[in-house]
Write a protein that holds these residues in place. Structure first.
Motif, PDB file in Angstrom:
ATOM      1  N   LEU A  18       0.832  -1.204   0.000  1.00 13.64           N
ATOM      2  CA  LEU A  18       0.000   0.000   0.000  1.00 13.64           C
ATOM      3  C   LEU A  18       0.866   1.254   0.000  1.00 13.64           C
ATOM      4  O   LEU A  18       0.593   2.206  -0.737  1.00 13.64           O
ATOM      5  CB  LEU A  18      -0.940   0.002   1.206  1.00 13.64           C
ATOM      6  CG  LEU A  18      -1.983  -1.104   1.240  1.00 13.64           C
ATOM      7  CD1 LEU A  18      -2.819  -1.000   2.512  1.00 13.64           C
ATOM      8  CD2 LEU A  18      -2.857  -1.084   0.013  1.00 13.64           C
ATOM      9  N   TYR A  29      -2.852   5.159  -7.940  1.00 12.11           N
ATOM     10  CA  TYR A  29      -3.206   5.368  -6.541  1.00 12.11           C
ATOM     11  C   TYR A  29      -2.340   6.420  -5.846  1.00 12.11           C
ATOM     12  O   TYR A  29      -2.370   6.537  -4.628  1.00 12.11           O
ATOM     13  CB  TYR A  29      -3.129   4.042  -5.782  1.00 12.11           C
ATOM     14  CG  TYR A  29      -4.105   3.040  -6.330  1.00 12.11           C
ATOM     15  CD1 TYR A  29      -5.471   3.192  -6.117  1.00 12.11           C
ATOM     16  CD2 TYR A  29      -3.677   1.963  -7.095  1.00 12.11           C
ATOM     17  CE1 TYR A  29      -6.388   2.301  -6.640  1.00 12.11           C
ATOM     18  CE2 TYR A  29      -4.584   1.057  -7.620  1.00 12.11           C
ATOM     19  CZ  TYR A  29      -5.930   1.232  -7.388  1.00 12.11           C
ATOM     20  OH  TYR A  29      -6.832   0.348  -7.909  1.00 12.11           O
ATOM     21  N   ASP A  34      -9.511   4.075  -2.914  1.00 12.10           N
ATOM     22  CA  ASP A  34     -10.757   3.597  -2.334  1.00 12.10           C
ATOM     23  C   ASP A  34     -10.518   2.119  -2.036  1.00 12.10           C
ATOM     24  O   ASP A  34     -10.114   1.365  -2.922  1.00 12.10           O
ATOM     25  CB  ASP A  34     -11.895   3.787  -3.343  1.00 12.10           C
ATOM     26  CG  ASP A  34     -13.193   3.214  -2.852  1.00 12.10           C
ATOM     27  OD1 ASP A  34     -13.360   1.986  -2.976  1.00 12.10           O
ATOM     28  OD2 ASP A  34     -14.031   3.985  -2.363  1.00 12.10           O
ATOM     29  N   THR A  35     -10.757   1.698  -0.794  1.00 12.93           N
ATOM     30  CA  THR A  35     -10.432   0.329  -0.429  1.00 12.93           C
ATOM     31  C   THR A  35     -11.237  -0.711  -1.206  1.00 12.93           C
ATOM     32  O   THR A  35     -10.717  -1.782  -1.511  1.00 12.93           O
ATOM     33  CB  THR A  35     -10.611   0.092   1.085  1.00 12.93           C
ATOM     34  OG1 THR A  35     -11.946   0.430   1.475  1.00 12.93           O
ATOM     35  CG2 THR A  35      -9.593   0.896   1.885  1.00 12.93           C
ATOM     36  N   ALA A  39      -9.130  -3.328  -3.363  1.00 15.89           N
ATOM     37  CA  ALA A  39      -9.262  -4.749  -3.037  1.00 15.89           C
ATOM     38  C   ALA A  39      -9.636  -5.543  -4.289  1.00 15.89           C
ATOM     39  O   ALA A  39      -9.105  -6.631  -4.521  1.00 15.89           O
ATOM     40  CB  ALA A  39     -10.293  -4.948  -1.936  1.00 15.89           C
ATOM     41  N   HIS A  46     -11.636  -7.527   0.936  1.00 14.26           N
ATOM     42  CA  HIS A  46     -11.744  -6.120   1.306  1.00 14.26           C
ATOM     43  C   HIS A  46     -11.377  -5.893   2.766  1.00 14.26           C
ATOM     44  O   HIS A  46     -10.654  -4.939   3.095  1.00 14.26           O
ATOM     45  CB  HIS A  46     -13.156  -5.603   1.015  1.00 14.26           C
ATOM     46  CG  HIS A  46     -13.353  -4.183   1.423  1.00 14.26           C
ATOM     47  ND1 HIS A  46     -14.159  -3.821   2.475  1.00 14.26           N
ATOM     48  CD2 HIS A  46     -12.825  -3.030   0.933  1.00 14.26           C
ATOM     49  CE1 HIS A  46     -14.122  -2.510   2.621  1.00 14.26           C
ATOM     50  NE2 HIS A  46     -13.323  -2.010   1.691  1.00 14.26           N
ATOM     51  N   LEU A  49      -7.669  -5.829   3.340  1.00 16.83           N
ATOM     52  CA  LEU A  49      -7.097  -4.556   2.905  1.00 16.83           C
ATOM     53  C   LEU A  49      -7.387  -3.450   3.916  1.00 16.83           C
ATOM     54  O   LEU A  49      -6.505  -2.662   4.267  1.00 16.83           O
ATOM     55  CB  LEU A  49      -7.642  -4.172   1.533  1.00 16.83           C
ATOM     56  CG  LEU A  49      -7.139  -2.841   0.978  1.00 16.83           C
ATOM     57  CD1 LEU A  49      -5.645  -2.898   0.704  1.00 16.83           C
ATOM     58  CD2 LEU A  49      -7.892  -2.465  -0.264  1.00 16.83           C
ATOM     59  N   VAL A  50      -8.620  -3.389   4.399  1.00 19.49           N
ATOM     60  CA  VAL A  50      -8.982  -2.374   5.392  1.00 19.49           C
ATOM     61  C   VAL A  50      -8.124  -2.532   6.648  1.00 19.49           C
ATOM     62  O   VAL A  50      -7.644  -1.550   7.214  1.00 19.49           O
ATOM     63  CB  VAL A  50     -10.489  -2.452   5.734  1.00 19.49           C
ATOM     64  CG1 VAL A  50     -10.824  -1.608   6.959  1.00 19.49           C
ATOM     65  CG2 VAL A  50     -11.321  -1.997   4.545  1.00 19.49           C
ATOM     66  N   ALA A  53      -4.744  -1.083   5.932  1.00 19.77           N
ATOM     67  CA  ALA A  53      -4.821   0.382   5.852  1.00 19.77           C
ATOM     68  C   ALA A  53      -4.987   0.986   7.247  1.00 19.77           C
ATOM     69  O   ALA A  53      -4.362   2.007   7.565  1.00 19.77           O
ATOM     70  CB  ALA A  53      -5.976   0.796   4.941  1.00 19.77           C
ATOM     71  N   LYS A  54      -5.802   0.357   8.091  1.00 16.97           N
ATOM     72  CA  LYS A  54      -5.989   0.858   9.456  1.00 16.97           C
ATOM     73  C   LYS A  54      -4.702   0.739  10.267  1.00 16.97           C
ATOM     74  O   LYS A  54      -4.409   1.590  11.102  1.00 16.97           O
ATOM     75  CB  LYS A  54      -7.135   0.126  10.145  1.00 16.97           C
ATOM     76  CG  LYS A  54      -8.494   0.586   9.669  1.00 16.97           C
ATOM     77  CD  LYS A  54      -9.608  -0.069  10.456  1.00 16.97           C
ATOM     78  CE  LYS A  54     -10.953   0.500  10.031  1.00 16.97           C
ATOM     79  NZ  LYS A  54     -12.035   0.032  10.889  1.00 16.97           N
ATOM     80  N   ALA A  64      -6.688   8.603   6.775  1.00 12.63           N
ATOM     81  CA  ALA A  64      -7.884   8.081   6.114  1.00 12.63           C
ATOM     82  C   ALA A  64      -8.930   9.172   5.968  1.00 12.63           C
ATOM     83  O   ALA A  64      -9.130   9.985   6.864  1.00 12.63           O
ATOM     84  CB  ALA A  64      -8.467   6.926   6.913  1.00 12.63           C
ATOM     85  N   LYS A  66     -12.538   8.786   5.602  1.00 14.11           N
ATOM     86  CA  LYS A  66     -13.545   7.731   5.679  1.00 14.11           C
ATOM     87  C   LYS A  66     -14.815   8.123   4.941  1.00 14.11           C
ATOM     88  O   LYS A  66     -15.301   9.228   5.060  1.00 14.11           O
ATOM     89  CB  LYS A  66     -13.842   7.404   7.131  1.00 14.11           C
ATOM     90  CG  LYS A  66     -12.640   6.800   7.833  1.00 14.11           C
ATOM     91  CD  LYS A  66     -12.930   6.541   9.292  1.00 14.11           C
ATOM     92  CE  LYS A  66     -11.767   5.877   9.952  1.00 14.11           C
ATOM     93  NZ  LYS A  66     -10.738   6.734  10.425  1.00 14.11           N
TER      94      LYS A  66
END
Length: 86
Positions: A18, A29, A34-35, A39, A46, A49-50, A53-54, A64, A66
């Protein structure tokens, strides 16, 4: 274009991927992602991936923005009604 990534990659490898995607000047990117879309492009779950990212957000490597989205699908009853009429 699908971006190859092993679905068995450790979270750390995904986090690095990422960062690499965000760092590619002029890349798809480079301005963020956008997740859901990413994904799909990476052919990975998904939620995996989230999670990555978190983790990057918690480590203050990314920020983020959101957003919430909803998807609507037919229930079994709705599908029957669609096929047979009301």
């Amino acid at each position: 274009d699908a971006l190859p990534i092993s679905t068995t990659s450790s979270t750390g490898n995904l986090e690095q991927r990422l960062i690499d995607l965000l760092a590619q000047a002029g890349g798809k990117y480079a301005a963020g992602f956008d997740t859901l879309e990413l994904a799909k492009d990476l052919s990975i779950d998904h939620q995996t991936l989230v999670g990555a990212a978190k983790a990057l957000e918690a480590e203050e490597y990314v920020v983020a923005d959101k957003r919430e989205s909803s998807a609507w699908t037919l229930t079994a009853e709705g599908d029957v009604t669609l096929q047979n009429g009301s």
